[in-house]
Design an enzyme around this catalytic site. Structure first.
Site, PDB file in Angstrom:
ATOM      1  N   SER A 108       4.697  -7.068   7.781  1.00  0.00           N
ATOM      2  CA  SER A 108       3.274  -6.899   8.050  1.00  0.00           C
ATOM      3  C   SER A 108       2.726  -5.808   7.135  1.00  0.00           C
ATOM      4  O   SER A 108       3.467  -5.202   6.364  1.00  0.00           O
ATOM      5  CB  SER A 108       3.057  -6.507   9.505  1.00  0.00           C
ATOM      6  OG  SER A 108       3.500  -5.175   9.699  1.00  0.00           O
ATOM      7  N   LYS A 109       1.435  -5.577   7.273  1.00  0.00           N
ATOM      8  CA  LYS A 109       0.760  -4.586   6.437  1.00  0.00           C
ATOM      9  C   LYS A 109       1.439  -3.219   6.493  1.00  0.00           C
ATOM     10  O   LYS A 109       1.374  -2.458   5.545  1.00  0.00           O
ATOM     11  CB  LYS A 109      -0.683  -4.405   6.912  1.00  0.00           C
ATOM     12  CG  LYS A 109      -1.631  -5.415   6.335  1.00  0.00           C
ATOM     13  CD  LYS A 109      -3.056  -5.017   6.666  1.00  0.00           C
ATOM     14  CE  LYS A 109      -3.936  -6.251   6.701  1.00  0.00           C
ATOM     15  NZ  LYS A 109      -5.068  -6.142   7.555  1.00  0.00           N
ATOM     16  N   ARG A 110       2.032  -2.931   7.630  1.00  0.00           N
ATOM     17  CA  ARG A 110       2.737  -1.659   7.776  1.00  0.00           C
ATOM     18  C   ARG A 110       3.753  -1.440   6.668  1.00  0.00           C
ATOM     19  O   ARG A 110       4.077  -0.315   6.322  1.00  0.00           O
ATOM     20  CB  ARG A 110       3.545  -1.661   9.088  1.00  0.00           C
ATOM     21  CG  ARG A 110       2.797  -1.334  10.327  1.00  0.00           C
ATOM     22  CD  ARG A 110       3.752  -1.072  11.482  1.00  0.00           C
ATOM     23  NE  ARG A 110       4.700  -2.143  11.740  1.00  0.00           N
ATOM     24  CZ  ARG A 110       6.003  -1.997  11.629  1.00  0.00           C
ATOM     25  NH1 ARG A 110       6.532  -0.863  11.249  1.00  0.00           N
ATOM     26  NH2 ARG A 110       6.801  -3.024  11.913  1.00  0.00           N
ATOM     27  N   HIS A 111       4.313  -2.551   6.186  1.00  0.00           N
ATOM     28  CA  HIS A 111       5.357  -2.445   5.168  1.00  0.00           C
ATOM     29  C   HIS A 111       4.799  -2.298   3.757  1.00  0.00           C
ATOM     30  O   HIS A 111       5.549  -2.281   2.801  1.00  0.00           O
ATOM     31  CB  HIS A 111       6.276  -3.672   5.222  1.00  0.00           C
ATOM     32  CG  HIS A 111       7.013  -3.809   6.523  1.00  0.00           C
ATOM     33  ND1 HIS A 111       6.672  -4.740   7.468  1.00  0.00           N
ATOM     34  CD2 HIS A 111       8.045  -3.119   7.042  1.00  0.00           C
ATOM     35  CE1 HIS A 111       7.485  -4.624   8.506  1.00  0.00           C
ATOM     36  NE2 HIS A 111       8.313  -3.650   8.274  1.00  0.00           N
ATOM     37  N   GLY A 112       3.472  -2.222   3.639  1.00  0.00           N
ATOM     38  CA  GLY A 112       2.866  -2.140   2.304  1.00  0.00           C
ATOM     39  C   GLY A 112       2.120  -3.421   2.008  1.00  0.00           C
ATOM     40  O   GLY A 112       1.797  -4.179   2.924  1.00  0.00           O
TER      41      GLY A 112
END
Ligand code: GLU
Length: 490
Positions: free
Chosen positions: A254-258
């Protein structure tokens, strides 16, 4: 007659995510390998969340990756329209057909009533499926609900017993218990819009899709969809559910990972060929050793039976490495074409590039090419070649330019550069060696300050190559500027 027809069916509610791109790629590879047809269908029935801008972004992302579609938006085709929002009449027709067959019914239960039932079912430890309250309403009961102003949804009447088997090309036979796992799900909402599980079947059937290749998150929807196919007498396509993509922490990517948006990757300077190669390996492998595949090779070698059942892990470092490999393989003229827009946006290059500037750029890129992983890096790597007013990296200044004798060393080097017949190793090295003796230092104590002086940093291509590119006049000015800067610092 047996043409493979596959489809990619994104919902235009945001950007194209790497997971979606991987699904599109697997479908595209399968189609190209089998001389089949790759259909692009836009699933835009969620009117509140679908936007035209998102459609545009998805199409742009597919184009960047080179995943061209044979039927769909901008292309047309014999099974259109390819936007679900333009197919509402078709869905209504098939809803009616199911109602006429007794396989669909109106349900007047309100969301509040359904929530309450669900809570009670949970309390009693039962499964939370629809209790079929509205399955056999009398005309009087219906009239009463209508008089209350209730607007019904339409539910599918699912099978009461047995199992539904998904014979998945990747996961094998997966059985679902019809009573426990498939309830009377909604096929048309009260606003007349079809639900995903219904529209997808009508479209896949009418578009003659032979293979449904999609994310594993849809596996649990598949028994519902199969029951609709069977109720309507449509042939059931083959299914292939591809594994999910996780981040390095093993949580869903997800976006959390970049960055997860394909166009963001484009912007950061990943070459389409590298991106495609990397995406292909998210869940698929050919053998234990080969990692680099051209698109042509992928078309030839891809196969669903080598798709893993296990989740794939997105490894940005591997992608970066791979992109570096592809960058190094490019003819330098092509690399220049890729890098030029980045340089122009950064103000390092004019819009019109004359021959001289072009040649200078190619020489620079030859030096930078082995060091680049991303096209976007070319801006900072090359800044000092174009811009004389580069800033000094403070860390490099502190570590290298604050040593004793630096100013004297730089002045000595300026003299060497001014007098050398040519700025190359042959003519400079003996003078540098003489400098070592003169100042009682090592070669690095001459080279490093010189490098910081003429590039602003302590990492650059070889010093002789840089000197040659920057040229005598600019080198002397840069050394002077640096000496001045140091003198001012005191
Ligand atoms: N619109 C659905 C999605 O984006 C398509 C799923 C499918 O391929 O059936 O998840």
């Amino acid at each position: 007659m047996n043409t493979v027809r596959v489809r990619f069916a994104p919902s235009p509610t945001g950007y194209l995510h790497v997971g979606g791109a991987r699904t599109a790629l697997f479908n595209w590879l399968y189609a190209r390998q089998h001389q089949g047809v790759f259909v692009l269908r836009i699933e835009d029935t969620d009117l509140a969340r679908s936007t035209e801008e998102s459609v545009q972004v998805i199409l742009d992302a597919l184009e960047y990756l080179g995943l061209d579609w044979d039927e769909g938006p901008r292309k047309g085709g014999s099974y259109g329209p390819y936007f679900q929002s333009e197919r509402l009449d078709l869905y209504r027709q098939y809803v009616q057909k199911l109602m006429d067959m007794g396989r669909a019914y109106k349900c007047y239960c309100t969301p509040e009533e359904l929530d309450k039932k669900r809570e009670e079912q949970i309390k009693r430890g039962e499964s939370t499926k629809y209790d079929r309250h509205c399955l056999n309403l009398t005309p009087e009961e219906e009239a009463k609900y209508q008089a209350e102003g209730r607007i019904p949804v339409i539910r599918f009447r699912s099978l009461d017993e047995g199992t539904t088997e998904v014979d998945d090309l990747i996961r094998g036979k997966v059985r679902f218990d019809n009573v426990a796992q498939v309830d009377d799900f909604v096929i048309m909402k009260s606003d007349g819009m079809p639900t995903y599980n219904f529209a997808v079947v009508i479209d896949d059937a009418l578009m003659r899709i032979t293979h449904v290749i999609r994310g594993e998150d849809h596996l649990s929807n598949t028994p519902k969809q199969i029951q609709i196919y069977e109720a309507l007498g449509f042939p059931v396509p083959r299914f292939a559910h591809i594994p999910m993509i996780l981040g390095p922490d093993k949580a869903l990517l997800s976006k959390r990972h970049g960055a997860t948006s394909v166009l963001q990757f484009k912007e950061n300077g990943y070459l389409p060929a590298a991106m495609v190669n990397y995406l292909a390996l998210l869940g698929w492998s050919y053998d234990d050793s080969q990692t680099l595949f051209s698109v042509e090779e992928l078309v030839e070698k891809f196969s669903l039976d080598k798709v893993s059942k296990n989740p794939a892990v997105f490894d940005l470092q591997k992608l970066d490495w791979m992109n570096g490999v592809y960058i190094r393989e490019l003819p330098v003229e092509e690399l220049f074409a890729h890098v030029l827009p980045y340089w122009q946006r950064a103000g390092l290059m004019p819009l019109e590039v004359n021959q001289e500037l072009r040649e200078y750029s190619l020489r620079i890129l030859k030096e930078l090419q082995p060091r680049m992983k991303l096209l976007a890096e070319a801006v900072e790597l090359a800044r000092y070649f174009f811009d004389d007013q580069y800033e000094y990296n403070p860390e490099a200044v502190d570590r290298i330019l604050t040593k004793p004798q630096t100013i004297e060393i730089l002045r000595y080097l300026a003299d060497v550069v001014a007098e050398a017949p040519q700025l190359d190793e042959e003519h400079l090295k003996p003078q540098f060696k003489a400098g070592m003796e003169k100042f009682g230092v090592k070669m690095g104590d001459l080279m490093q300050p010189l490098r910081v002086a003429i590039t602003g940093t302590n990492v650059s291509p070889g010093i002789y190559e840089v000197l040659d590119l920057v040229g005598r006049e600019r080198t002397l000015k840069r050394i002077e500027r640096t000496v001045q800067m140091l003198a001012e610092r005191g």
